[in-house]
Design a protein around this motif. Structure first.
Motif, short mmCIF file in Angstrom:
data_model
loop_
_atom_site.label_atom_id
_atom_site.label_comp_id
_atom_site.label_asym_id
_atom_site.label_seq_id
_atom_site.Cartn_x
_atom_site.Cartn_y
_atom_site.Cartn_z
N LEU A 147 39.56 48.11 28.31
CA LEU A 147 38.87 49.35 28.66
C LEU A 147 38.20 49.29 30.02
CD1 LEU A 147 37.23 50.00 25.17
CD2 LEU A 147 39.31 51.02 26.09
N LEU A 148 38.17 48.12 30.65
CA LEU A 148 37.58 47.98 31.98
C LEU A 148 38.67 48.13 33.04
CD1 LEU A 148 35.29 44.88 31.39
CD2 LEU A 148 34.56 47.26 31.56
N THR A 149 38.35 48.76 34.14
CA THR A 149 39.26 48.81 35.27
C THR A 149 38.77 47.85 36.36
OG1 THR A 149 38.10 50.72 36.21
CG2 THR A 149 39.96 51.18 34.77
N TYR A 150 39.63 47.62 37.34
CA TYR A 150 39.32 46.67 38.42
C TYR A 150 38.83 45.35 37.84
CZ TYR A 150 39.82 50.90 41.15
OH TYR A 150 40.32 52.05 41.70
N SER A 151 39.63 44.82 36.92
CA SER A 151 39.22 43.64 36.16
C SER A 151 39.18 42.35 36.98
CB SER A 151 40.15 43.44 34.96
OG SER A 151 41.49 43.21 35.40
N GLU A 152 39.75 42.38 38.20
CA GLU A 152 39.69 41.22 39.09
C GLU A 152 39.09 41.58 40.44
OE1 GLU A 152 43.59 39.44 39.36
OE2 GLU A 152 43.89 39.53 37.19
N GLN A 153 38.79 42.86 40.66
CA GLN A 153 38.25 43.31 41.96
C GLN A 153 36.76 43.63 41.80
OE1 GLN A 153 41.31 44.97 40.81
NE2 GLN A 153 42.35 43.28 41.80
N PHE A 154 35.96 42.58 41.76
CA PHE A 154 34.53 42.78 41.52
C PHE A 154 33.79 43.26 42.77
CE2 PHE A 154 36.04 39.72 38.39
CZ PHE A 154 35.63 40.33 37.22
N ASP A 155 34.49 43.27 43.91
CA ASP A 155 33.91 43.85 45.12
C ASP A 155 34.06 45.37 45.12
OD1 ASP A 155 36.68 43.44 45.29
OD2 ASP A 155 36.66 43.60 47.48
N ASN A 156 34.85 45.91 44.19
CA ASN A 156 35.05 47.35 44.11
C ASN A 156 33.75 48.04 43.69
OD1 ASN A 156 35.97 49.98 42.57
ND2 ASN A 156 37.72 49.36 43.83
#
Length: 362
Positions: A13-22
């Protein structure tokens, strides 16, 4: 190798699961640097991010609020590691003031999980959590709560050995990768996301059995497998079917079923038609291979079962053994349940090897 992975369907249910700078992720007294050169992600790629703390007196990390259904179990999982010698990580997960908090000390050779606070989110009054070392200084933390509102808050914070609220260091923080939130009572394997959520269908594996392949008079079955669900998170009606022999009518010749009957561990039950069940208590351990085996002999109406070299249990039951035409691996048509784990091997012998059963499962 662990073997064939079998899991239920699920959605991250989370998006940008590897882009924590987003901008999707809120930064709390921290600055995120994406795609560091080391450590490598569990996939072998340079997709691990790191957040470094500011020198403010505060909690330090990243946060996100996600809409959910009230009164429903959700599991959050993420991979973390200590950056710059940071001692630990804290995961805060829940509904605002009712958040449950769990933490993990991070070390090169040792791992110690600890509870930082109680939660009233789950029926047993405590957040459920697990932590598994992945090597390379990374650890996968999973936490489960039952929502008490229509939003869940996820926070990943640094821990300095005594608190999650402290004056930060610009050279310390946490490596983070693979955030996932699922509407489940346990974590499944990771599903990466970018701008939208990601789903995985339930796994199914079966094998058609030629007529006459299975000896209906006597036989022996040996299975080596593991389970990936957290044992304290499943209900008494849940289970991890490893294999099932099925005929056209849906009746099982033999089946292995793992039930969580106590809330503290996994009870392994073996079921064989006609109506024979073996219980071995809380013996299997999450993410560790176990070997189970059973024999049947229709001539003397005798069944035997053993796990990991235990002394075989014996039962006598009258009735006819069916002639199965399909082998279901990792799921049960009869119970409409699926395993969450790995099938390492399945061995079938067309004779009664009860005298060797203990050594075959050792």
């Amino acid at each position: 190798p662990l073997g064939l992975l079998i899991e239920e369907g699920s959605t991250n249910l989370l998006t940008y699961s590897e882009q924590f700078d987003n901008a999707y992720w809120y930064k709390q007294a921290s600055n995120v640097t994406p795609n560091v050169s080391s450590p490598l992600a569990p996939t072998g790629l340079n997709t691990v991010d790191v957040f470094y703390e500011t020198v403010d007196s505060s909690t330090h990390g990243i946060q996100k609020s996600v809409p959910v259904s009230n009164g429903t179990q959700y599991t959050f999982s993420v991979v973390v590691g200590g950056a710059g010698g940071r001692e630990g990580a804290v995961i805060r997960f829940g509904n605002g003031s009712l958040d449950g908090t769990i933490g993990t000390y991070i070390g090169s050779t040792a791992l110690e999980s600890f509870a930082l606070g109680a939660s009233s989110l789950t029926t047993d009054g405590a957040i459920q959590a697990s932590c598994v070392g992945l090597g390379n200084g990374l650890f996968k933390i999973a936490a489960t709560v039952t929502s008490t509102a229509t939003a869940l808050h996820v926070s990943i914070w640094s821990f300095n050995g005594s608190s999650a609220n402290f004056i930060g260091s610009a050279t310390k923080g946490l490596y983070i990768w693979g955030a996932q939130l699922e509407q489940k009572s346990f974590a499944t394997s990771y599903m990466p996301t970018v701008a939208s959520t990601a789903s995985r269908s339930a796994d199914e594996c079966d094998l058609a059995l030629p007529v006459g392949l299975i000896n209906a008079s006597q036989g022996t079955v040996i299975v080596t497998a593991d389970r990936t669900r957290n044992p304290i998170l499943t209900s008494a009606t849940g289970g991890d079917p490893t294999i099932e022999f099925e005929d056209n009518g849906g009746l099982g010749l033999s089946m292995i079923q793992n039930f969580d009957s106590t809330g503290l561990g996994e009870e392994t039950v073996f079921i064989a038609s006609p109506g024979v069940a073996f219980s071995f208590g809380d013996v299997s351990v999450e993410n560790q291979l176990f070997t189970v085996g059973w024999t049947y002999n229709d001539t003397i109406s005798e069944f035997n079962a053993s796990i990991d070299g235990s002394v075989p249990q014996n039962q006598v039951a009258s009735g006819s053994i069916i002639y199965p035409n399909k082998l279901n691996i990792g799921y049960s048509t009869i119970l409409n349940q699926r395993m969450n784990g790995h099938i390492n091997s399945v061995k079938y012998y067309g004779k009664d090897l009860s005298a060797k059963l203990q050594s075959l499962t050792a």
